[in-house]
Every structure is written in structure tokens, then in C-alpha cells.
Scaffold this motif. Structure first.
Motif, PDB file in Angstrom:
ATOM      1  N   ILE A 117      16.903  15.912  83.256  1.00  0.00           N
ATOM      2  CA  ILE A 117      16.768  15.934  84.718  1.00  0.00           C
ATOM      3  C   ILE A 117      15.989  17.160  85.197  1.00  0.00           C
ATOM      4  O   ILE A 117      14.979  17.012  85.898  1.00  0.00           O
ATOM      5  CB  ILE A 117      18.135  15.733  85.402  1.00  0.00           C
ATOM      6  CG1 ILE A 117      18.575  14.294  85.095  1.00  0.00           C
ATOM      7  CG2 ILE A 117      18.064  15.987  86.913  1.00  0.00           C
ATOM      8  CD1 ILE A 117      19.906  13.887  85.596  1.00  0.00           C
ATOM      9  N   PRO A 118      16.364  18.371  84.797  1.00  0.00           N
ATOM     10  CA  PRO A 118      15.546  19.515  85.252  1.00  0.00           C
ATOM     11  C   PRO A 118      14.096  19.425  84.778  1.00  0.00           C
ATOM     12  O   PRO A 118      13.174  19.665  85.556  1.00  0.00           O
ATOM     13  CB  PRO A 118      16.231  20.724  84.622  1.00  0.00           C
ATOM     14  CG  PRO A 118      17.543  20.265  84.128  1.00  0.00           C
ATOM     15  CD  PRO A 118      17.486  18.795  83.969  1.00  0.00           C
ATOM     16  N   LEU A 119      13.905  19.041  83.505  1.00  0.00           N
ATOM     17  CA  LEU A 119      12.540  18.977  82.984  1.00  0.00           C
ATOM     18  C   LEU A 119      11.718  17.916  83.716  1.00  0.00           C
ATOM     19  O   LEU A 119      10.554  18.149  84.072  1.00  0.00           O
ATOM     20  CB  LEU A 119      12.541  18.680  81.478  1.00  0.00           C
ATOM     21  CG  LEU A 119      12.985  19.817  80.559  1.00  0.00           C
ATOM     22  CD1 LEU A 119      12.995  19.360  79.103  1.00  0.00           C
ATOM     23  CD2 LEU A 119      12.073  21.030  80.703  1.00  0.00           C
ATOM     24  N   GLY A 120      12.329  16.761  83.946  1.00  0.00           N
ATOM     25  CA  GLY A 120      11.618  15.664  84.635  1.00  0.00           C
ATOM     26  C   GLY A 120      11.251  16.051  86.053  1.00  0.00           C
ATOM     27  O   GLY A 120      10.130  15.785  86.524  1.00  0.00           O
ATOM     28  N   VAL A 121      12.202  16.702  86.741  1.00  0.00           N
ATOM     29  CA  VAL A 121      11.964  17.106  88.136  1.00  0.00           C
ATOM     30  C   VAL A 121      10.857  18.170  88.196  1.00  0.00           C
ATOM     31  O   VAL A 121       9.913  18.063  88.992  1.00  0.00           O
ATOM     32  CB  VAL A 121      13.273  17.634  88.772  1.00  0.00           C
ATOM     33  CG1 VAL A 121      13.013  18.272  90.123  1.00  0.00           C
ATOM     34  CG2 VAL A 121      14.286  16.501  88.912  1.00  0.00           C
ATOM     35  N   VAL A 122      10.977  19.169  87.329  1.00  0.00           N
ATOM     36  CA  VAL A 122       9.972  20.244  87.317  1.00  0.00           C
ATOM     37  C   VAL A 122       8.595  19.683  87.001  1.00  0.00           C
ATOM     38  O   VAL A 122       7.586  20.030  87.639  1.00  0.00           O
ATOM     39  CB  VAL A 122      10.384  21.355  86.307  1.00  0.00           C
ATOM     40  CG1 VAL A 122       9.255  22.340  86.092  1.00  0.00           C
ATOM     41  CG2 VAL A 122      11.616  22.079  86.813  1.00  0.00           C
TER      42      VAL A 122
END
Lengths: 317, 538
Positions: A117-122
Motif C-alpha cells: 500500500i505505501p509503495l503503490g501510493v507513493v
């Protein structure tokens, strides 16, 4: 809403029935005989009389329709019978392995979600920058790397560099959390990385799509904080397809980690599955297929309910 | 050097050398004294379906469970041939002059793990279960005991077996690693009790079994063999994957895996652990056979079958394949180095065992011409779907047959289905394996009797001469006479009729932690698993 839930629950029955019929007859089509495998293999002294006696004891001498009726009658009473190979109750055989498989699936899911989730959002926010490229390389590498191969790499690394290997015997978390983690963290990382790659790609594309929606532009025009726009309006909507991927992957992990379990010598459902098929243990294989089918159905059902929570349009429809 | 070896007292330097040797042997001898304590961890590549030794066949049951039990007799744990019979629960025995009555005296003071004393009643009940099982009980090796007429227990410490005819292998059959002595009272209450429970007289008591995971045993403090066992306990970890087993030994998570490893695995362990690993090797009581379906043309012609075996360069294969697969010895129907094994000079007289491969292959081509297939032919070779040793041996066979113009195509069948295909006759030529739990001609040759007698005769032939020779060797109580019959059987099976043939003997390789002492490899991975003499060095 309750009507919808009831309808979905009732629909589970014909689905499971279909699976039961399919697996029962598929297993009988596969050539091989548990009695031959167990007693006659390479023993010159196995007598036909003994083998026939064993077949009769297991009910394999009965017509197929009667075997099917007996099995279905058992299922109707939640009695899956005993394993043809070990003679132990099937519930006991599965219970032993289910705890490990479930924990591993949960740990891999946590790792996947925490990474994805953090990687995808970033990546979506920093589209076409070096950050995005890094995340894309990271996730494509994850997709291209089989988890069992990564597991082997972990084992070799631990062996060669640290001259150490994770414990070979499962200790439940509530008995010794440290030993439990020492054993399961490595397969969870190996599986979780591939799993996170799928989820990262999905999060990124869903976020990119949502960020271009009119309501995001409106929110920005209204002068809302970027963080608020992301958390309240963008992320929540982008989570719908991600949730589906994560949930289906979780269901798969419950019975599909055959090679990873083999590499790490884990006593999980995946290995039990393969062994039961190889041994032509009909009753156990049938029960395992039913279990995995039930897990898939329940996970799908839960995802559908969560859709309603995440997306008000579904809730109000 | 020869002088020193033959008569060291003849020269002063030799005496000095001897004394110097003794100085060095002194501390070594002190180290040989077994050390008490420790838990032996063994990797077991298979798991038992039930706990009943009379019923099951897998080594996955023998390795974890044998330490809980005793048998009447056993093979000498220090004998590398695995053929020397010594006492276990039976202290001594006598054989009647006609060879039909075996009287065994039991040890006194032997106790079951629940404290009850062992008597001949327990032995009789156990053997009755094996030889004359009740209708609802499976005894998978009762065919081995058809010769027993009666089992009697005239007093608490005597057990008598009356045979229908004298049988050369009878003592060895009493040393079967499966024939554990159970408690009569338990069997009387529930004859299937031992399928799910453990209660023996062995050096270790049962602690726990977690299915798919491990088995634990602990030292029996009341073991009848005073001073033994040396270990505090043992833990058997079930590991199917050979890479995981190797990793476990390498990381010292397991001390040993008793069945055996492949040559490459041995080499990697030796390279990684150096002096911390000890390697024991032995010819294995398993052989890589080739089954030929004689109901399929042209294999009904023995000239064609003979051509198949003549094409094989076994001596070259022994050198090449032993580097990559668990096969090595060029052998006949008995494990090399054991009492009934074929001497090398006799072996070379059999078809396909000669050193001159060009001559053998020329003979093979001549036989094919005579059989009406001068240009060779194509056929399917069915192989068992297991990598070791079937895959390399299968590839080698195909190459060898090509040398005489035979074009074989390999079809690999899943291991569990392979035996069914063989039994049903759904093959032309196939890989086959014969593994014995003891090195004994009765066990190793039974499979090759006529199809009407042997359930595992995959060649589907009838050969009354062979059956007669089997019976003769079975009843010959004079070892030399028996050897002659075994040789005749072998000649007929492998040379005259070529009903089937051996490629190479399997080779057992057990690399284990150098800490493990008191265990000697034997040709059978079912033998010497009681662990009573095993100890762990510091």
C-alpha cells in the motif's frame, strides 16, 4: 442488506455441492490404488487376499454410487470420516496443519499489505519519477521471482553466511513466540514479497485512476489538505480492487504453498494436499478440496461485505 | 610393511613402531568409551501410516519406532553385511536335528515400558498376530511365514516354532526388523491397539508424535540391557525434501538421515563440514532392475531379452553413474560382500557382465539378427517418476541400447502409478526396483518366481525350473549347498532365460555428524535402527 447476506449464504450450498461431486469423481478417474501403494509396492510377500481385505475395510470394494452417498451423508453431518492412509479422523489431520498454514497466510498478508500500500501510493503520487521506477522494478522483480526460489535463496544465505537454519519443527505462537517467528518469518517474507508485488501494482494503477477522478479535482479545488484527500477520498476508493487481489491471494495461500512448505520443511496444508493425492487418500483429498473451496467462498463473501463498507454506492443500492 | 603386518616381533623397528602405535591408541581407546547423554536428531524422509510394525512396510515407520521395541533376534549392529544373526530378546536357541523345531530361550527380567514383565506368552501372541492374523487384521508379511506349523510357549521363558519343512532362512526371519514383540494382554483386548499406540520393551519409551512434523522418544531407564541406551532420547523429524535434509545436517539441525543421500549431496556436506562429518557407505540391498514384459513381442524371444542385457557396459557405468546417482556395484542377485553374493569371476560369466563390451555387443547384434530383427526396433521404456536413481539409470539404458540399434523412448510415469502399470502389464520394458529389508536370498529372490506364485512378477512369465530352484535354496540348510542353488537360480534368471536383469546395485551413502558414534551402516536401511548402542561424542 440482510437479504443480500442470506442470499449469498444460501448460494454457498450448491457451490460446495458442485465441488463435492467434481472432486469425488475426479479422484476416482486418477489411476492408482491406495492399497497397492501402501502394502504391495516392493514387497514380494504381499498377498492378494490381504490386499482385497484391506480394500474391503476401506470400502473401496463397494459400488461408486454407494461410496458417494456414504461420503455425502457424512458431510451432511459434518463428519468427514477418517484418512484412508493413517486411519486418523480427518478433522484431526487438518487441524494439525491448519494453524501453521493460517498463521503463514496471515503473516504473508501483513507483509504484503505493509509493503504494497505505501509503495503503490507513493509510486502513483510520484508517477514517472525515480521513486516510481524503483517501485516498479521492485514489484516486477517480485512478480518474476517464484516464492519457493526466494525461499531457497534465504536458506542458502542463512546456511552459508550465518551457518544457521530456521527451526525445523513448528512451535505454536502461544507456546514460544520467538521460536515461532524464527521459523515462520522466512517463508512469510518469501511468500509475502511475491504477494506484495501483485498488490503494489494493483494499488499503483488504482490510485492513478482515482487521482484523475473529478471528485479529487473538486476536493483539491476546495483547498482540502493533500493528506486528507488521499486518505479519505482517494485511498479508500482505490482499495476496492486491491482488496479483491489480497483476499484471493490469502485464500490461495491456505492450501497452495506446496513447494515453499517443502523447502522450509513446514507441516502445512499444502504438503498434506500433495501427499494425500500422491497416496490416493480419497477421503483426505476430498476433505481438503472442500476446505479450500470453503475458504475461497468465505473470503469472497467477506470481500463483498467489505465492498459495501468501503463504497457507499454499493451500500445504498 | 608386509613384514610388520605379518610378524612384527621379527624386527626391532617394528616393535618400536608397535609401541609407538600403542601410545597413540591409548587415548583413542579411551575416547571409544561411549558417552552418556544428548538427544539424537534424525531426519526421516517418509512417515508411517500406522504404528504397527506387523502391518506396515515403510522405513518411515522403522526409523522412528524401532527404538521402542525388541525383536526375538536381530542382525549384529556391528556387522556391515547385515547378515550375522545375534540375540535380542531370545538369549539362546537350539535347532532340532531335522531342522524343523526351533526352541528359543527368552531373557529374564525384560520389562515392557508399563512395568509388566515379558514372557513367552507375549512372544507367542505377537507371532500369532504375524503368522495367523485374525480375519480383520492385516499382516503384510505373513507370506514369509507359511512354513510355520505351530507356535508354542511351553513355559514363561521358552518359545518353540514348529516348521513344516526345514528352512535355511528361518533364523533370519525371526530377526526381521518388523517383528516387534507386543504385549499379549493388550493384543487380547484389542488386536489393532498397536496401530495407534506404542508399548514395547525397547531402549526408548514413547513421548510424542506430531503428524507430519516429528516423533520423540526418551531413554528407558529400566532397559534390560544394563548400561544402555547411551542417549537421553531421540527426535525424528519428518522431512520429505532431500534438499531440506541436507540443509538440516549441514546446519546441525539434524545429526543423521539413516536412509541415505545422493553422491552430490554427500560431496556438498563433506565440502561444507569437513571433519565435522563422517561418511559411511555400503552396497545397498536394493537393485535397479529392468522388467521385460514377455507377453509383448519380440520380448517373448529370449534372444532379444539377452541382447538387451548384453548391450550394457555395467563396469563403465559403475564408474560413471556412481558419481551422480545412488548406484555403484556390479552385482548379481545378492548384495556384494554378503555370504550368498556371486564371486566376481563367476559374475563375469553371466550375460552382460563381461569386461569386453565390444564382444558383448557383437553377440547382442547377432542375437537380434537371429531373432529376425537385424535392423533393431523401437520400443518404449517406462520409467518410474523419481529422480534418484531412475532418471540417470534410464537415460544410460537408452544410450546403451542405441549402441546395438535399439531405439527406446523413455516414458516417465508418476511413482505411485508406476507399480500399478507394471502389475497390470501396461508396459513393454520398464525400470523396476527390488529392495529387501534384510539380505537374505528368500526375500530377494521370491519376486522372480512364476507369475502364478509371485504377485510382483512383472515379466509375466512362468518358469517351473526357477520355482523349483527357489524351493531348493529355501530348504537347503547346508550353506554351501544353498549357495549352489542360489547360483543356479541366478544363472537361469539372468543368463539362460533372461527373464529380467539388474543394471547396477544401489549404493547407500550416509553422511552424518561426526558426533554420532556406535552406529554401523548395513546394506539395508531397515536394519540396525534400535539406537541402543548409538551415542553422541562431545
Amino acid at each position: 442488506m440482510w437479504k443480500y447476506v442470506l442470499k449469498r449464504v444460501l448460494l454457498m450450498i450448491p457451490t460446495l455441492l458442485g465441488v463435492a461431486v467434481l472432486i469425488f469423481f475426479l479422484m476416482r478417474v486418477v489411476p492408482g490404488d491406495i492399497v497397492e501403494l501402501r502394502f504391495a509396492g516392493e514387497s514380494a510377500f504381499a498377498q492378494k487376499e490381504n490386499l482385497d481385505k484391506e480394500r474391503a475395510r476401506l470400502g473401496l470394494d463397494q459400488p461408486m454410487w454407494r461410496q458417494f452417498v456414504t461420503w455425502m451423508w457424512g458431510i451432511a453431518r459434518f463428519d468427514f470420516g477418517t484418512s484412508m492412509w493413517t486411519g486418523a479422523p480427518i478433522i484431526e489431520e487438518i487441524k494439525l496443519r491448519a494453524a501453521l498454514s493460517f498463521q503463514l497466510a496471515v503473516m504473508a498478508t501483513i507483509i504484503a499489505v505493509v509493503l504494497a500500500i505505501p509503495l503503490g501510493v507513493v509510486a502513483a503520487l510520484k508517477q514517472d519519477t525515480w521513486v516510481d521506477y524503483f517501485v516498479r522494478v521492485f514489484s516486477i522483480a517480485g512478480l518474476a521471482t517464484p516464492s519457493f526460489w526466494l525461499g531457497i535463496v534465504f536458506i542458502l544465505m542463512l546456511l552459508i553466511v550465518f551457518k544457521w537454519l530456521p527451526p525445523m519443527v513448528y512451535t505454536p505462537f502461544w507456546v514460544d513466540p520467538w521460536q515461532n517467528m524464527l521459523q515462520l518469518i522466512w517463508p512469510a517474507l518469501a511468500v509475502g514479497y511475491r504477494y506484495s508485488a501483485v498488490a503494489t501494482r494493483m494499488t499503483r494503477s488504482a490510485m492513478l485512476e482515482v487521482l484523475r477522478e473529478d471528485y479529487i479535482r473538486t476536493a483539491r479545488a476546495k483547498g482540502l489538505w493533500q493528506k486528507l484527500i488521499l486518505s479519505r477520498h482517494a485511498l479508500k476508493n482505490a482499495m476496492l480492487p486491491v482488496l479483491t487481489v489480497v483476499a484471493l491471494e490469502f485464500a490461495f495461500l491456505m492450501g497452495g504453498l506446496v513447494v515453499t512448505e517443502q523447502v522450509f520443511n513446514l507441516n502445512g496444508l499444502g504438503m498434506l494436499f500433495v501427499e494425500s493425492v500422491a497416496r490416493r487418500d480419497y477421503t483426505l483429498t476430498q476433505a481438503l478440496v472442500m476446505l479450500v473451496a470453503l475458504v475461497f467462498i468465505l473470503v469472497n463473501f467477506t470481500v463483498d461485505l467489505m465492498y459495501a463498507w468501503l463504497d457507499p454506492r454499493i451500500r445504498f443500492r | 610393511m608386509t613384514d610388520i603386518g605379518v610378524a612384527p616381533w621379527r624386527s626391532i623397528p617394528a616393535i618400536l613402531l608397535l609401541l609407538a602405535g600403542l601410545v597413540f591408541i591409548g587415548p583413542a581407546a579411551a575416547q571409544v568409551k561411549p558417552r552418556y547423554g544428548g538427544e539424537l536428531i534424525l531426519a526421516v524422509p517418509s512417515e508411517m501410516p500406522s504404528y504397527d510394525g506387523h502391518r506396515e512396510g515403510t522405513f518411515g515407520m522403522v526409523h522412528p519406532l524401532a527404538p521402542h521395541y525388541n525383536t526375538l533376534l536381530k542382525t549384529d549392529p556391528n556387522d556391515r553385511t547385515g547378515t550375522k544373526i545375534v540375540s535380542d530378546l531370545a538369549e539362546s536357541w537350539t535347532i532340532s536335528s531335522d531342522g524343523r523345531v526351533y526352541t528359543l530361550k527368552l531373557r529374564r527380567g525384560v520389562k515392557f515400558h508399563d512395568g509388566a514383565e515379558l514372557s513367552s506368552r507375549d512372544v507367542k501372541a505377537s507371532y500369532d498376530k504375524i503368522v495367523f492374523p485374525p480375519p480383520n487384521v492385516g499382516s503384510m508379511r505373513k507370506g514369509q511365514y507359511t512354513n510355520i506349523e505351530a507356535i508354542e510357549a511351553p513355559d514363561a521363558s521358552t518359545i518353540v516354532f514348529r516348521l513344516k519343512w526345514p528352512q535355511a532362512s528361518f533364523l533370519a526371519s525371526l530377526a526381521s526388523p518388523y517383528n516387534w514383540i507386543y504385549k499379549a494382554d493388550i493384543l487380547a483386548k484389542d488386536v489393532r491397539w498397536y496401530e495407534k499406540n506404542v508399548m514395547g520393551t525397547g531402549p526408548f519409551t514413547f513421548v510424542e508424535h506430531v503428524k507430519g512434523s516429528h516423533w520423540v522418544g526418551k531413554k528407558n531407564p529400566n532397559y534390560w540391557d544394563k548400561g544402555k541406551p547411551y542417549l537421553d532420547g531421540y527426535r525424528a523429524i519428518f522431512m520429505k525434501d532431500s534438499a531440506a535434509q541436507v540443509a538440516a545436517v549441514r546446519a546441525e539441525r539434524a545429526h543423521i538421515q539413516f536412509r541415505g543421500f545422493a553422491p552430490a549431496e554427500r560431496d556438498s556436506l563433506v565440502a561444507a563440514l569437513g571433519k565435522k562429518i563422517t561418511v559411511q557407505e555400503s552396497p545397498w540391498d536394493c537393485a535397479a532392475w529392468v522388467a521385460i514384459n514377455q507377453e509383448k513381442k519380440p520380448f517373448d524371444d529370449k534372444r532379444v531379452r539377452r541382447a538387451l542385457t548384453l548391450a550394457l557396459d555395467r563396469h563403465q557405468a559403475s564408474r560413471a553413474l556412481s558419481k551422480i546417482a545412488v548406484v555403484k556395484e556390479v552385482a548379481g542377485v545378492q548384495v556384494p560382500g554378503t555370504p550368498y553374493a556371486t564371486p566376481p569371476d563367476e559374475l563375469e560369466k553371466l550375460a552382460g557382465y563381461g569386461r569386453d563390451i565390444k564382444k558383448s555387443r557383437a553377440e547382442a547384434r547377432r542375437l537380434l539378427r537371429e531373432a529376425g530383427v537385424p535392423d533393431g526396433f523401437a520400443f518404449t521404456f517406462t520409467n518410474r517418476g523419481l529422480p534418484m536413481p531412475y532418471e540417470p539409470v534410464g537415460i544410460w539404458l537408452i544410450d546403451q541400447w542405441r549402441q546395438i540399434g535399439l531405439n527406446a523412448t523413455m516414458v516417465t510415469i508418476e511413482a505411485s502409478q508406476h507399480v500399478n502399470e507394471l502389475r497390470a502389464g501396461n508396459f513393454t520394458v520398464s525400470s523396476d526396483a527390488q529392495c529387501g529389508y534384510a539380505v537374505e536370498p528368500d526375500l530377494d529372490l521370491a519376486k522372480f518366481q512364476s507369475k502364478e506364485i509371485s504377485h510382483n512378477n512383472y515379466g509375466r512369465y512362468t518358469d517351473k525350473v526357477l520355482d523349483d530352484l527357489y524351493q531348493k535354496q529355501n530348504r537347503a540348510t547346508d550353506p554351501e549347498e544353498r549357495k549352489r542353488y542360489v547360483r543356479e537360480f541366478e544363472r537361469r534368471l539372468l543368463d539362460e532365460e533372461v527373464h529380467t536383469f539388474i543394471t547396477l546395485q544401489w549404493h547407500r551413502i550416509v553422511p552424518h555428524s561426526a558426533k554420532v558414534r556406535g552406529w554401523t551402516i548395513t546394506p539395508s536401511h531397515y536394519l540396525n535402527q534400535q539406537l541402543d548402542a548409538v551415542w553422541l561424542a562431545e
